[in-house]
Design an enzyme around this catalytic site. Structure first.
Site, PDB file in Angstrom:
ATOM      1  N   ASN A   1       0.936  -1.287   0.125  1.00 36.80           N
ATOM      2  CA  ASN A   1      -0.162   0.015   0.088  1.00 36.80           C
ATOM      3  C   ASN A   1       0.972   1.282   0.118  1.00 36.80           C
ATOM      4  OD1 ASN A   1       0.473   0.739   2.891  1.00 36.80           O
ATOM      5  ND2 ASN A   1      -0.488  -1.124   3.275  1.00 36.80           N
TER       6      ASN A   1
ATOM      7  N   GLY B   1      -2.857  -9.642   4.085  1.00 37.84           N
ATOM      8  CA  GLY B   1      -2.692 -10.418   2.596  1.00 37.84           C
ATOM      9  C   GLY B   1      -1.112 -10.871   2.177  1.00 37.84           C
TER      10      GLY B   1
ATOM     11  N   ASP C   1       1.259  -8.810   1.501  1.00 39.90           N
ATOM     12  CA  ASP C   1       2.075  -7.907   2.009  1.00 39.90           C
ATOM     13  C   ASP C   1       2.509  -8.278   3.459  1.00 39.90           C
ATOM     14  OD1 ASP C   1       3.253  -5.589   2.372  1.00 39.90           O
ATOM     15  OD2 ASP C   1       1.568  -4.171   2.715  1.00 39.90           O
TER      16      ASP C   1
ATOM     17  N   ILE D   1      -7.882  -7.724  -1.041  1.00 41.54           N
ATOM     18  CA  ILE D   1      -8.254  -6.745  -0.106  1.00 41.54           C
ATOM     19  C   ILE D   1      -8.735  -5.607  -0.975  1.00 41.54           C
ATOM     20  CG2 ILE D   1      -7.863  -4.903   1.711  1.00 41.54           C
ATOM     21  CD1 ILE D   1      -5.935  -7.122   2.715  1.00 41.54           C
TER      22      ILE D   1
HETATM   23  N1  AR6 Z   1       1.304 -15.676  -1.913  1.00 45.90           N
HETATM   24  C1  AR6 Z   1       0.972 -15.458  -3.036  1.00 45.90           C
HETATM   25  N2  AR6 Z   1      -0.187 -14.684  -3.186  1.00 45.90           N
HETATM   26  C2  AR6 Z   1      -0.893 -14.574  -1.892  1.00 45.90           C
HETATM   27  C3  AR6 Z   1      -0.248 -14.794  -0.763  1.00 45.90           C
HETATM   28  C4  AR6 Z   1       0.841 -15.579  -0.583  1.00 45.90           C
HETATM   29  N3  AR6 Z   1       1.256 -15.650   0.562  1.00 45.90           N
HETATM   30  N4  AR6 Z   1      -1.260 -14.220   0.131  1.00 45.90           N
HETATM   31  C5  AR6 Z   1      -2.504 -13.691  -0.294  1.00 45.90           C
HETATM   32  N5  AR6 Z   1      -2.020 -13.807  -1.714  1.00 45.90           N
HETATM   33  P1  AR6 Z   1      -3.934  -8.922  -1.140  1.00 45.90           P
HETATM   34  P2  AR6 Z   1      -4.385  -6.325  -2.765  1.00 45.90           P
HETATM   35  C6  AR6 Z   1      -2.808 -13.407  -2.776  1.00 45.90           C
HETATM   36  O1  AR6 Z   1      -5.119  -8.785  -0.541  1.00 45.90           O
HETATM   37  O2  AR6 Z   1      -5.678  -6.801  -3.040  1.00 45.90           O
HETATM   38  C7  AR6 Z   1      -2.364  -5.455   2.253  1.00 45.90           C
HETATM   39  O3  AR6 Z   1      -3.100  -5.052   3.231  1.00 45.90           O
HETATM   40  C8  AR6 Z   1      -4.322 -13.241  -2.703  1.00 45.90           C
HETATM   41  O4  AR6 Z   1      -4.830 -14.534  -2.967  1.00 45.90           O
HETATM   42  O5  AR6 Z   1      -2.500  -9.226  -0.714  1.00 45.90           O
HETATM   43  O6  AR6 Z   1      -3.367  -5.927  -3.812  1.00 45.90           O
HETATM   44  C9  AR6 Z   1      -1.638  -4.309   1.544  1.00 45.90           C
HETATM   45  O7  AR6 Z   1      -0.895  -3.637   2.499  1.00 45.90           O
HETATM   46  C10 AR6 Z   1      -4.765 -12.141  -3.766  1.00 45.90           C
HETATM   47  O8  AR6 Z   1      -5.054 -12.935  -4.958  1.00 45.90           O
HETATM   48  O9  AR6 Z   1      -3.313  -7.504  -2.118  1.00 45.90           O
HETATM   49  C11 AR6 Z   1      -2.781  -3.377   0.900  1.00 45.90           C
HETATM   50  O10 AR6 Z   1      -3.506  -2.434   1.959  1.00 45.90           O
HETATM   51  C12 AR6 Z   1      -3.541 -11.546  -4.141  1.00 45.90           C
HETATM   52  O11 AR6 Z   1      -2.485 -12.010  -3.084  1.00 45.90           O
HETATM   53  C13 AR6 Z   1      -3.633  -4.396   0.425  1.00 45.90           C
HETATM   54  O12 AR6 Z   1      -3.674  -5.261   0.978  1.00 45.90           O
HETATM   55  C14 AR6 Z   1      -3.462  -9.922  -3.654  1.00 45.90           C
HETATM   56  O13 AR6 Z   1      -4.500  -9.861  -2.422  1.00 45.90           O
HETATM   57  C15 AR6 Z   1      -3.484  -4.452  -1.150  1.00 45.90           C
HETATM   58  O14 AR6 Z   1      -4.342  -5.264  -1.518  1.00 45.90           O
END
Ligand code: AR6
Length: 172
Positions: free
Chosen positions: A23, A31, A33, A123
């Site tokens: 972010n 997630g 991150d 997210i």
């Molecule tokens: N390895 C690979 N992919 C993953 C993992 C992992 N360990 N964990 C989750 N995913 P998101 P966004 C996938 O929510 O939508 C955070 O709070 C998940 O299934 O991680 O870009 C940041 O700080 C999904 O398909 O990222 C921001 O505030 C993908 O990663 C916000 O979330 C992205 O999900 C960013 O939201």
């Protein structure tokens, strides 16, 4: 440039660079991150804080690079995906920017193998099919593709994996 698809946890991948869906604060979050900061340790956060002090965080669509701390990869490229709000054109352009700016940073740092998560599809609620099309098209159209050996799309959930598989198979 080769393109590979994996269903995996990106924190376990041993490549030159993994990409983080961060972010704008660069302070970590949930997630992918959260997983990267948790497993990578405080070195990553310390470098993020330095970047924040220097340039005030990272704008949506842009990317910055840090070391990867305790992770198996060498670097983490942090990019900030757009929050989906239905503004198709603007948000699609910003998502494409994430992939392109991450790849540019990879080239600048001599990175040959880079792994991307499905940016914005958690997210931030970007529709998964649309996000996959943008990700694949942007990577395939990347101007300096000859300078990267391999791009790995790392899907964590089944739905994203099936969407990527379908697009990659139909485009080949
Ligand atoms: N390895 C690979 N992919 C993953 C993992 C992992 N360990 N964990 C989750 N995913 P998101 P966004 C996938 O929510 O939508 C955070 O709070 C998940 O299934 O991680 O870009 C940041 O700080 C999904 O398909 O990222 C921001 O505030 C993908 O990663 C916000 O979330 C992205 O999900 C960013 O939201």
């Amino acid at each position: 440039m080769k393109i590979e698809l994996l269903k995996a946890d990106i924190t376990e991948i041993n490549v030159d660079a993994i990409v983080n869906a961060a972010n704008t604060s660069l302070f970590g979050g949930g997630g992918v991150d959260g997983a990267i900061h948790r497993k990578g340790g405080k070195v990553i956060l310390e470098e993020c804080i330095q970047i924040r002090n220097r340039q005030g965080g990272c704008k949506t669509g842009e990317a910055v690079i840090t070391n990867a701390g305790n992770l198996p990869s060498k670097f983490v490229i942090h990019t900030v995906g757009p929050v989906w709000n239905g503004d198709k054109e603007e948000k699609s352009k910003l998502l494409a920017d994430c992939y392109e700016n991450s790849l540019n940073l990879a080239v600048e740092n001599g990175i040959k193998i880079i792994a991307f998560p499905n940016i914005s599809t958690g997210i931030y609620h970007f529709p998964k099919d649309k996000a996959a099309e943008i990700a694949i098209k942007t990577v395939k159209d990347f101007d300096k593709s000859s300078q990267i050996d391999k791009v790995i799309f790392v899907c964590f959930d089944d739905e994203n994996y099936e969407i990527y598989k379908e697009i990659l198979e139909n485009h080949e």
